[in-house]
Design a protein around this motif. Structure first.
Motif, PDB file in Angstrom:
ATOM      1  N   MET A  13       0.857  -1.178   0.000  1.00  0.00           N
ATOM      2  CA  MET A  13       0.000   0.000   0.000  1.00  0.00           C
ATOM      3  C   MET A  13       0.896   1.231   0.000  1.00  0.00           C
ATOM      4  N   LEU A  14       0.678   2.097  -0.984  1.00  0.00           N
ATOM      5  CA  LEU A  14       1.471   3.306  -1.112  1.00  0.00           C
ATOM      6  C   LEU A  14       0.548   4.510  -1.166  1.00  0.00           C
ATOM      7  N   GLY A  15       0.941   5.587  -0.547  1.00  0.00           N
ATOM      8  CA  GLY A  15       0.137   6.803  -0.573  1.00  0.00           C
ATOM      9  C   GLY A  15       1.017   8.029  -0.657  1.00  0.00           C
ATOM     10  N   GLY A  16       0.454   9.089  -1.233  1.00  0.00           N
ATOM     11  CA  GLY A  16       1.148  10.360  -1.293  1.00  0.00           C
ATOM     12  C   GLY A  16       2.335  10.406  -2.240  1.00  0.00           C
ATOM     13  N   LEU A  17       2.393   9.508  -3.195  1.00  0.00           N
ATOM     14  CA  LEU A  17       3.519   9.504  -4.129  1.00  0.00           C
ATOM     15  C   LEU A  17       3.499  10.755  -5.002  1.00  0.00           C
ATOM     16  N   GLN A  18       4.655  11.368  -5.178  1.00  0.00           N
ATOM     17  CA  GLN A  18       4.745  12.547  -6.021  1.00  0.00           C
ATOM     18  C   GLN A  18       5.446  12.245  -7.343  1.00  0.00           C
ATOM     19  N   THR A  35       0.124  -9.872  -4.444  1.00  0.00           N
ATOM     20  CA  THR A  35      -1.251 -10.269  -4.745  1.00  0.00           C
ATOM     21  C   THR A  35      -2.215  -9.112  -4.502  1.00  0.00           C
ATOM     22  N   THR A  36      -1.791  -8.103  -3.741  1.00  0.00           N
ATOM     23  CA  THR A  36      -2.616  -6.932  -3.451  1.00  0.00           C
ATOM     24  C   THR A  36      -1.785  -5.675  -3.627  1.00  0.00           C
ATOM     25  N   LEU A  37      -2.355  -4.710  -4.367  1.00  0.00           N
ATOM     26  CA  LEU A  37      -1.707  -3.416  -4.544  1.00  0.00           C
ATOM     27  C   LEU A  37      -2.740  -2.325  -4.303  1.00  0.00           C
ATOM     28  N   LYS A  38      -2.434  -1.433  -3.355  1.00  0.00           N
ATOM     29  CA  LYS A  38      -3.331  -0.330  -3.016  1.00  0.00           C
ATOM     30  C   LYS A  38      -2.554   0.974  -3.145  1.00  0.00           C
ATOM     31  N   LEU A  39      -3.099   1.894  -3.948  1.00  0.00           N
ATOM     32  CA  LEU A  39      -2.460   3.181  -4.194  1.00  0.00           C
ATOM     33  C   LEU A  39      -3.450   4.278  -3.833  1.00  0.00           C
ATOM     34  N   GLU A  40      -3.017   5.208  -2.981  1.00  0.00           N
ATOM     35  CA  GLU A  40      -3.935   6.236  -2.511  1.00  0.00           C
ATOM     36  C   GLU A  40      -3.289   7.616  -2.559  1.00  0.00           C
ATOM     37  N   THR A  41      -4.058   8.579  -3.023  1.00  0.00           N
ATOM     38  CA  THR A  41      -3.657   9.980  -3.126  1.00  0.00           C
ATOM     39  C   THR A  41      -2.290  10.093  -3.792  1.00  0.00           C
ATOM     40  N   VAL A  42      -2.250   9.628  -5.008  1.00  0.00           N
ATOM     41  CA  VAL A  42      -1.028   9.675  -5.802  1.00  0.00           C
ATOM     42  C   VAL A  42      -1.061  10.952  -6.633  1.00  0.00           C
ATOM     43  N   LEU A  43      -0.036  11.757  -6.543  1.00  0.00           N
ATOM     44  CA  LEU A  43      -0.013  13.068  -7.184  1.00  0.00           C
ATOM     45  C   LEU A  43       0.575  13.031  -8.589  1.00  0.00           C
ATOM     46  N   THR A  44       0.833  11.857  -9.092  1.00  0.00           N
ATOM     47  CA  THR A  44       1.357  11.682 -10.436  1.00  0.00           C
ATOM     48  C   THR A  44       0.476  10.673 -11.167  1.00  0.00           C
ATOM     49  N   VAL A  45       0.684  10.505 -12.437  1.00  0.00           N
ATOM     50  CA  VAL A  45      -0.103   9.548 -13.214  1.00  0.00           C
ATOM     51  C   VAL A  45       0.437   8.142 -12.963  1.00  0.00           C
ATOM     52  N   GLU A  60      -5.978  -8.298  -6.165  1.00  0.00           N
ATOM     53  CA  GLU A  60      -6.753  -7.131  -5.734  1.00  0.00           C
ATOM     54  C   GLU A  60      -5.998  -5.852  -6.089  1.00  0.00           C
ATOM     55  N   LEU A  61      -6.710  -4.929  -6.747  1.00  0.00           N
ATOM     56  CA  LEU A  61      -6.134  -3.643  -7.120  1.00  0.00           C
ATOM     57  C   LEU A  61      -7.062  -2.534  -6.651  1.00  0.00           C
ATOM     58  N   GLN A  62      -6.531  -1.641  -5.820  1.00  0.00           N
ATOM     59  CA  GLN A  62      -7.303  -0.500  -5.330  1.00  0.00           C
ATOM     60  C   GLN A  62      -6.547   0.773  -5.650  1.00  0.00           C
ATOM     61  N   VAL A  63      -7.252   1.723  -6.263  1.00  0.00           N
ATOM     62  CA  VAL A  63      -6.676   3.026  -6.576  1.00  0.00           C
ATOM     63  C   VAL A  63      -7.668   4.080  -6.081  1.00  0.00           C
ATOM     64  N   ILE A  64      -7.194   4.975  -5.240  1.00  0.00           N
ATOM     65  CA  ILE A  64      -8.049   6.007  -4.661  1.00  0.00           C
ATOM     66  C   ILE A  64      -7.401   7.372  -4.883  1.00  0.00           C
ATOM     67  N   ASN A  65      -8.200   8.295  -5.404  1.00  0.00           N
ATOM     68  CA  ASN A  65      -7.765   9.678  -5.588  1.00  0.00           C
ATOM     69  C   ASN A  65      -6.479   9.759  -6.407  1.00  0.00           C
ATOM     70  N   ALA A  66      -6.571   9.341  -7.658  1.00  0.00           N
ATOM     71  CA  ALA A  66      -5.382   9.311  -8.504  1.00  0.00           C
ATOM     72  C   ALA A  66      -5.777   9.375  -9.982  1.00  0.00           C
ATOM     73  N   ARG A  67      -4.774   9.514 -10.831  1.00  0.00           N
ATOM     74  CA  ARG A  67      -4.952   9.444 -12.277  1.00  0.00           C
ATOM     75  C   ARG A  67      -4.298   8.158 -12.758  1.00  0.00           C
ATOM     76  N   LEU A  87     -10.630  -8.498  -7.747  1.00  0.00           N
ATOM     77  CA  LEU A  87     -11.294  -7.367  -7.106  1.00  0.00           C
ATOM     78  C   LEU A  87     -10.651  -6.060  -7.548  1.00  0.00           C
ATOM     79  N   VAL A  88     -11.502  -5.127  -8.005  1.00  0.00           N
ATOM     80  CA  VAL A  88     -11.049  -3.801  -8.418  1.00  0.00           C
ATOM     81  C   VAL A  88     -11.862  -2.759  -7.663  1.00  0.00           C
ATOM     82  N   TYR A  89     -11.166  -1.787  -7.084  1.00  0.00           N
ATOM     83  CA  TYR A  89     -11.823  -0.669  -6.424  1.00  0.00           C
ATOM     84  C   TYR A  89     -11.121   0.602  -6.871  1.00  0.00           C
ATOM     85  N   PHE A  90     -11.804   1.403  -7.686  1.00  0.00           N
ATOM     86  CA  PHE A  90     -11.287   2.698  -8.138  1.00  0.00           C
ATOM     87  C   PHE A  90     -12.228   3.770  -7.618  1.00  0.00           C
ATOM     88  N   PHE A  91     -11.721   4.682  -6.781  1.00  0.00           N
ATOM     89  CA  PHE A  91     -12.543   5.759  -6.236  1.00  0.00           C
ATOM     90  C   PHE A  91     -11.837   7.085  -6.505  1.00  0.00           C
TER      91      PHE A  91
END
Length: 160
Positions: A13-18, A35-45, A60-67, A87-91
């Motif tokens: 799980m990674l967050g706040g990447l610039q 097997t699981t990758l979660k990315l949150e509030t990523v400031l880059t594409v 499982e792939l989760q992407v929140i607040n990102a491009r 499982l896919v969760y894009f918010f």
């Protein structure tokens, strides 16, 4: 960094990447065991191609607040990504298509209109999806993907 640094790493799980460079570096090293990758509030594409190429066992792939991006040169029929994805969760996700190579009009059906199209074409074991929609994902798109037998087994589908 080396695979032997964290041999039992299966969830990341990674967050706040610039910069997407750190994401690329991490999935190049440990992507095969994730097997699981979660990315949150990523400031880059976030390059979907990089994740798909390096994280072949991802469930499982989760992407929140990102491009989320996919290259226009990506061919959904010849390249195999996300074959184990369930499982896919894009918010709050914005979808970007990089026009790295302009394709001829008659080849357009093999190339993704958005990263959402790409995920749905590849994820043949998909059981659940909740994703931010996009204006290019139309009823025709959903019908086309359903006809490809990709989403037929998905028990829970929410596109908003």
């Amino acid at each position: 960094m080396s695979k032997t640094d964290f041999p039992h790493l299966h969830s990341l799980m990674l967050g706040g990447l610039q910069s997407n460079r750190i994401l690329t570096d991490l999935v190049e090293v440990w992507g095969q065991q994730l097997t699981t990758l979660k990315l949150e509030t990523v400031l880059t594409v976030i390059p979907l191609d990089t994740i798909g190429t390096n994280c072949q066992n991802i469930v499982e792939l989760q992407v929140i607040n990102a491009r989320l991006s996919v290259c226009r040169s990506h061919d959904c029929q010849t390249q195999h990504f996300f074959e184990n994805l369930k499982l896919v969760y894009f918010f709050l996700v914005n979808y970007v298509v990089n026009d790295d190579n302009i394709q001829e009009e008659n080849d357009a059906e093999n190339f993704p209109r958005s990263p959402l199209h790409c995920i749905l074409r590849h994820a043949k074991k998909l059981e659940g999806i909740q994703a931010t929609g996009t204006s290019v994902f139309t009823d025709d798109s959903l019908y086309e993907i359903t006809m490809l037998h990709i989403m037929l087994t998905a028990a829970n589908k929410i596109l908003s």
